[in-house]
Design a protein around this motif. Structure first.
Motif, PDB file in Angstrom:
ATOM      1  N   ALA A 180       0.969  -1.220  -0.024  1.00 23.16           N
ATOM      2  CA  ALA A 180       0.213   0.065  -0.089  1.00 23.16           C
ATOM      3  C   ALA A 180       0.798   1.262  -0.008  1.00 23.16           C
ATOM      4  CB  ALA A 180      -0.895   0.135   1.121  1.00 23.16           C
TER       5      ALA A 180
ATOM      6  N   ALA B  19      -0.592  -2.217  -5.902  1.00 27.21           N
ATOM      7  CA  ALA B  19      -1.374  -1.404  -5.585  1.00 27.21           C
ATOM      8  C   ALA B  19      -2.213  -0.633  -6.472  1.00 27.21           C
ATOM      9  CB  ALA B  19      -0.828  -0.196  -4.792  1.00 27.21           C
TER      10      ALA B  19
ATOM     11  N   TYR C 200      -4.328   2.398  -7.894  1.00 28.38           N
ATOM     12  CA  TYR C 200      -4.514   3.611  -7.347  1.00 28.38           C
ATOM     13  C   TYR C 200      -5.895   4.287  -8.217  1.00 28.38           C
ATOM     14  CZ  TYR C 200       0.312   3.266  -5.854  1.00 28.38           C
ATOM     15  OH  TYR C 200       1.300   2.729  -5.250  1.00 28.38           O
TER      16      TYR C 200
ATOM     17  N   VAL D 192      -4.572   4.731  -2.948  1.00 28.16           N
ATOM     18  CA  VAL D 192      -4.670   3.326  -3.193  1.00 28.16           C
ATOM     19  C   VAL D 192      -5.984   2.840  -2.809  1.00 28.16           C
ATOM     20  CG1 VAL D 192      -3.946   0.858  -2.216  1.00 28.16           C
ATOM     21  CG2 VAL D 192      -2.436   2.786  -2.405  1.00 28.16           C
TER      22      VAL D 192
END
Length: 188
Positions: free
Chosen positions: A32, A60, A62, A68
């Motif tokens: 993260a 992650a 986004y 995130v």
């Protein structure tokens, strides 16, 4: 299942083996924080209680603001590989233990073999100028020299028994025992 993970994140964390939960949680936090991409390995506990090893690589995802929004990844069951690693480690440890025992035994055999060689003082008492070179190829060897006072002289035997190392040393011990037995028999 994959569907359960999409609906309920806790499904993943609840499946992680208790001993691996902290490190898996820390690596999840790292994904993260830095985007992920590193492989990690941990154990999971299946609904029936079966323990499996998993290797995964998380990434992650986004949102448009750069936050995130979720973490996605690919996981692979590596249980068989982990079991083979354990078996390989156990075999290596057993081989190292066997090597230690064998090496120790061969070293001790070297002491025995050197103990049956004639004392240098015997040669000094018989010869004003002499030297001895005895260098087994291995820790123990098949070459041997032997001597014993015999009537008014000295009986000297040089032997090159067949083989090197342990087999040759065994032949040396057998021939030395035989010579000693012959000498004792001849002297009576």
């Amino acid at each position: 299942s994959r569907e359960a993970l999409y609906q309920r994140y806790e499904e993943w964390s609840e499946s992680i083996h208790p001993e691996d939960l902290q490190s898996a949680g820390e690596s999840f936090a790292e994904i993260a924080e830095n985007g992920g991409g590193e492989y990690r390995e941990y154990r999971i506990v299946r609904p029936g209680g079966e323990i499996r090893w998993v290797s995964d690589k998380g990434f992650a995802i986004y949102d448009e603001d750069g936050n995130v929004s979720r973490i996605a990844g690919v996981a692979e069951d590596i249980t068989e590989r982990k079991q083979m690693e354990v078996e390989l480690l156990n075999a290596k440890e057993a081989a190292e233990e066997a090597l230690e025992i064998i090496s120790s035994s061969i070293s001790y055999a070297s002491h025995i073999q050197q103990a049956i060689l004639p004392d240098n003082n015997l040669f000094t008492s018989w010869f004003s100028d002499h030297f001895i070179v005895w260098e087994p190829r291995d820790v123990v060897g098949g070459d041997i020299y032997w001597s014993v006072p015999w009537n008014d002289g000295l009986l000297l035997a040089l032997g090159d028994c067949t083989g090197h190392g342990v087999p040759g040393a065994c032949m040396t011990l057998i021939t030395t025992a035989d010579r000693t037995s012959t000498r004792l028999t001849s002297s009576h």
